[in-house]
Motif scaffolding. Sequence first.
Motif, mmCIF file in Angstrom:
data_model
loop_
_atom_site.group_PDB
_atom_site.id
_atom_site.type_symbol
_atom_site.label_atom_id
_atom_site.label_comp_id
_atom_site.label_asym_id
_atom_site.label_seq_id
_atom_site.Cartn_x
_atom_site.Cartn_y
_atom_site.Cartn_z
ATOM 1 N N SER A 203 36.641 26.099 41.733
ATOM 2 C CA SER A 203 35.851 27.326 41.869
ATOM 3 C C SER A 203 36.199 28.259 40.724
ATOM 4 O O SER A 203 37.297 28.199 40.163
ATOM 5 C CB SER A 203 36.105 28.004 43.211
ATOM 6 N N ARG A 241 26.477 25.598 41.779
ATOM 7 C CA ARG A 241 27.468 24.553 41.535
ATOM 8 C C ARG A 241 27.100 23.789 40.269
ATOM 9 O O ARG A 241 25.924 23.620 39.957
ATOM 10 C CB ARG A 241 27.554 23.564 42.701
ATOM 11 N N SER A 254 32.215 25.321 41.969
ATOM 12 C CA SER A 254 31.428 26.382 42.598
ATOM 13 C C SER A 254 31.663 27.695 41.880
ATOM 14 O O SER A 254 32.827 28.074 41.644
ATOM 15 C CB SER A 254 31.802 26.528 44.074
ATOM 16 N N LEU A 256 31.567 31.706 41.799
ATOM 17 C CA LEU A 256 31.720 32.726 42.826
ATOM 18 C C LEU A 256 31.330 34.099 42.313
ATOM 19 O O LEU A 256 31.559 34.423 41.147
ATOM 20 C CB LEU A 256 33.175 32.772 43.298
#
Length: 258
Positions: A203, A241, A254, A256
Amino acid sequence: MTKQKLTLVKVGGKVVEEKDSLADLLARFSKLEGLKVLVHGGGRSATALAERLGIETKMVEGRRITDLDMLEVVTMVYGGLVNKNIVAQLQALGMNAIGITGADLNYMQAVKRPVKTIDYGYVGDIVAVQVEELNLLLEKNVIPVLAPLSHDKQGSMLNVNADTIAAEAAVAFAKYFDVELVFCFEKPGVLEDSEDDHSVIGSLNHAQFKALQESGAIHAGMIPKLDNSFDAIKRGVSKIRITNIPGLQTGGTSLLPE
């Protein structure tokens, strides 16, 4: 009121250019739940056809110069050969699909990129996106397959970067749906070491991205994709993603919000 989920998948590079990888991608795409939209590239196919036609391919810093001859090639390849091949394969998988450029339904309008230091020719910068007509298709379980082409509403087609098409379409759809944008290419995600496919960053927020960019850890070719992606998150896209074919449903990196 909870918005219905929509997954927008952008596929490019070797994934869309090679028969087996494209078939694998479309099979996995067919299994995604909920509403779906597919955006594709096809630059290598355009280069190959141009060579067969005796048309020189000119690139500057990885970006295609689109003169009138090349505009005809990319319109044939992106709006025709690649797009309709994908549509046909989706139909074979039991999914009703329709291939669309920005000129169709006037869903995406662009202007010819102004000349600064480089004249890119008939390359478009997006100025307006209207997905209401595409929403009607989605309501009827029709999958839009978006080619990386737009128009200037003055009668000319324009070549547009496929990542830009995907990001701008995702932002426009986010007014109506809970949108997840998935960039699918050869690598399993954003890599901490571009030579090590096992170094996927699970992430990433914008501050972390900028720190990795400044340290030189992120491959230069990934930077425009990430810049576009974080901009799309700020403008309403719920989740983004970056992954490969096996990670289409879950996996990859991912991105954020702050």
